[in-house]
Scaffold this active site. Structure first.
Site, PDB file in Angstrom:
ATOM      1  N   MET A 289       0.834  -1.201   0.000  1.00  0.00           N
ATOM      2  CA  MET A 289       0.000   0.000   0.000  1.00  0.00           C
ATOM      3  C   MET A 289       0.877   1.262   0.000  1.00  0.00           C
ATOM      4  O   MET A 289       1.763   1.404  -0.820  1.00  0.00           O
ATOM      5  CB  MET A 289      -0.986  -0.038   1.171  1.00  0.00           C
ATOM      6  CG  MET A 289      -2.039  -1.127   1.042  1.00  0.00           C
ATOM      7  SD  MET A 289      -3.127  -0.822  -0.381  1.00  0.00           S
ATOM      8  CE  MET A 289      -4.396  -2.050  -0.106  1.00  0.00           C
ATOM      9  N   SER A 290       0.644   2.177   0.945  1.00  0.00           N
ATOM     10  CA  SER A 290       1.305   3.485   0.890  1.00  0.00           C
ATOM     11  C   SER A 290       2.751   3.490   1.366  1.00  0.00           C
ATOM     12  O   SER A 290       3.394   4.546   1.340  1.00  0.00           O
ATOM     13  CB  SER A 290       0.498   4.515   1.687  1.00  0.00           C
ATOM     14  OG  SER A 290      -0.718   4.781   1.032  1.00  0.00           O
ATOM     15  N   VAL A 291       3.289   2.356   1.764  1.00  0.00           N
ATOM     16  CA  VAL A 291       4.741   2.266   1.936  1.00  0.00           C
ATOM     17  C   VAL A 291       5.419   2.620   0.606  1.00  0.00           C
ATOM     18  O   VAL A 291       6.527   3.160   0.583  1.00  0.00           O
ATOM     19  CB  VAL A 291       5.150   0.865   2.419  1.00  0.00           C
ATOM     20  CG1 VAL A 291       6.652   0.660   2.357  1.00  0.00           C
ATOM     21  CG2 VAL A 291       4.651   0.638   3.856  1.00  0.00           C
TER      22      VAL A 291
ATOM     23  N   LYS B 169       4.743   5.054  -1.223  1.00  0.00           N
ATOM     24  CA  LYS B 169       4.968   6.501  -1.223  1.00  0.00           C
ATOM     25  C   LYS B 169       6.354   6.853  -0.689  1.00  0.00           C
ATOM     26  O   LYS B 169       7.025   7.755  -1.214  1.00  0.00           O
ATOM     27  CB  LYS B 169       3.912   7.194  -0.373  1.00  0.00           C
ATOM     28  CG  LYS B 169       2.490   7.157  -0.903  1.00  0.00           C
ATOM     29  CD  LYS B 169       1.550   7.868   0.054  1.00  0.00           C
ATOM     30  CE  LYS B 169       0.163   8.063  -0.529  1.00  0.00           C
ATOM     31  NZ  LYS B 169      -0.596   6.806  -0.640  1.00  0.00           N
TER      32      LYS B 169
ATOM     33  N   TYR C 240      -2.783  14.534   3.949  1.00  0.00           N
ATOM     34  CA  TYR C 240      -2.377  13.281   3.315  1.00  0.00           C
ATOM     35  C   TYR C 240      -3.354  12.948   2.199  1.00  0.00           C
ATOM     36  O   TYR C 240      -4.527  12.641   2.443  1.00  0.00           O
ATOM     37  CB  TYR C 240      -2.354  12.183   4.374  1.00  0.00           C
ATOM     38  CG  TYR C 240      -1.877  10.837   3.889  1.00  0.00           C
ATOM     39  CD1 TYR C 240      -0.527  10.502   3.953  1.00  0.00           C
ATOM     40  CD2 TYR C 240      -2.766   9.893   3.398  1.00  0.00           C
ATOM     41  CE1 TYR C 240      -0.081   9.258   3.533  1.00  0.00           C
ATOM     42  CE2 TYR C 240      -2.332   8.646   2.973  1.00  0.00           C
ATOM     43  CZ  TYR C 240      -0.988   8.341   3.042  1.00  0.00           C
ATOM     44  OH  TYR C 240      -0.553   7.113   2.612  1.00  0.00           O
TER      45      TYR C 240
END
Length: 417
Positions: A135-137, A139, A237
């Site tokens: 997921m947003s890791v 980013k 965010y």
């Protein structure tokens, strides 16, 4: 963190912590109705994500990230005492470590020092070299690549991506403002609301089974500024900001995210596990949440950060970049924004270059976080890094997030004590 709760469906099983195998997901030829995972339920719908987070490329288009031609062995110095730790839940009640792992839907939990892995736990059929949705890791890797590219953070975004001149969310914003998510953008990231902007984003990617605009690039050029805030006022965010960061980095380096990851990190770190990134319907990488990586390789990455950017005697990341992350971002802007809630309230957090930065005295850390329980947590002062991959039923829950942070604190206090 953005909050969006999808309720667990008790009609599927009586055990809310059941594994994919215990649920019988995707078993049979074909699997029976109610046990099938597809685009309608793979991304964020429990309990189907218990299976899909280890099989994303079977459901969505993807591109590989090349791993090392010569994988490096990981030193292991196991500490069985970790299993005896007691972790307080958010309400203060104690949980033994096995209960913590189960109650937070842990698929992998690895602890590393600069020298070695000291703990590995795998559940739900996971293993050390299997790819898992992060997921947003994703980013945080996009932010790291931007810093490694040496971008001028004061430069306007449109100086490198003029296609965004029509998008008021970016037209007058600096690269640094987008990198730190303090540019103003009118965008709702409520995962539980099917009418939210993040649902429109998912439809554009082809990740949700509903119509969207033709491509991610087209979606980004249509985003507008929030009239209530000027650029730089508050941290907010919002996932598409990362895709703009990646767009800028791609232009500067002439490389895709996956090639940057292969060339600058994975090939240098001696990685060995399956790694890939998810694509939109047009074959464009999704930097906001498309990385799937193996836990042991993420541990190699985290150990490199603990070692000031060096692995096996090779400098991979300039230590000044890691220092930049650790100093964090604008704490006032963070505290003034809508995401300073739950564990992130109280002024002890900031956001810098797509990393969550913890400033709690004695517990400072740089942190990559993804919804449904994905974490890469790096405490350089104590020389401890933790990788946690999960398939939680909710995107983000303050009590669960606090439970996880309490476990990290217990681990680090144990190892540092």
């Amino acid at each position: 963190m953005p909050v969006g709760v999808r309720a667990y469906d008790p009609t599927v099983t009586d055990d809310p912590y059941a594994t994919a195998a215990e649920l019988g997901l995707m078993v049979g030829f074909p699997p029976p109705p109610g046990k099938r995972v597809d685009r309608s339920n793979a991304l964020m719908t429990p309990p189907f994500n218990r299976w899909s987070y280890q099989h994303m490329r079977t459901v969505f288009p993807s591109a590989p990230v090349r791993v090392s031609d010569a994988p490096s062995p990981l030193s292991v110095d196991s500490d069985p005492a970790v299993d005896a730790l007691v972790v307080p839940r958010a309400d203060g009640s104690p949980a033994d470590f096995a209960a913590f792992l189960r109650e937070t839907y842990t698929d992998s939990f690895l602890i590393a020092t600069p020298e070695a892995l000291v703990y590995e736990h795998y559940g739900n059929g996971m293993h050390g070299t299997a790819a898992h949705q992060m997921m947003s890791v994703t980013k945080s890797f996009a932010g790291l690549f931007a810093l490694m590219a040496g971008l001028d953070e004061n430069a306007p975004v449109v100086s490198l991506v003029p296609e965004l001149r029509a998008a008021s969310a970016f037209a007058e914003a600096s690269i640094g403002q987008v990198l730190d998510m303090v540019n103003s953008m009118d965008f709702s990231e409520d995962y539980a609301d099917p009418a939210s902007d993040i649902a429109r984003y998912g439809a554009t990617l082809g990740w949700l089974d509903r119509p969207g605009v033709d491509s991610l690039y087209e979606f980004l050029t249509g985003l507008r500024k929030d009239p209530a805030h000027a650029h730089g006022d508050i941290f907010h965010y919002q996932t598409p900001k990362t895709d703009v960061v990646n767009w800028v980095t791609n232009r500067v380096t002439g490389k895709s995210f996956q090639d940057n990851m292969s060339d600058a990190l994975w090939s240098e770190l001696g990685t060995e596990g399956e790694t890939y990134v998810l694509l939109d319907r047009c074959g464009t990488l999704v930097a906001g949440g498309g990385l799937n990586a193996a836990p042991r390789d993420l541990a190699r990455f985290a150990m490199m950060l603990l070692n000031d950017g060096t692995a096996a005697g090779t400098r991979i990341v300039d230590p000044a970049i890691i220092d930049t992350l650790e100093r964090g971002g604008d704490r006032v802007a963070f505290a003034s924004g809508p995401d300073a809630t739950g564990p992130w309230a109280g002024g002890d957090w900031s956001y810098r270059a797509q990393w969550w930065v913890r400033h709690t005295p004695g517990r400072e850390a740089i942190t990559a976080i993804g919804i449904h329980g994905q974490w890469v947590y790096v405490d350089r002062a104590h020389g401890v890094a933790i990788v946690k991959q999960s398939s939680q039923p909710v995107s983000s829950d303050p009590d669960t997030d606090q439970f996880v942070l309490n476990a990290f604190d217990a681990v680090i206090e144990h190892l540092a004590g």
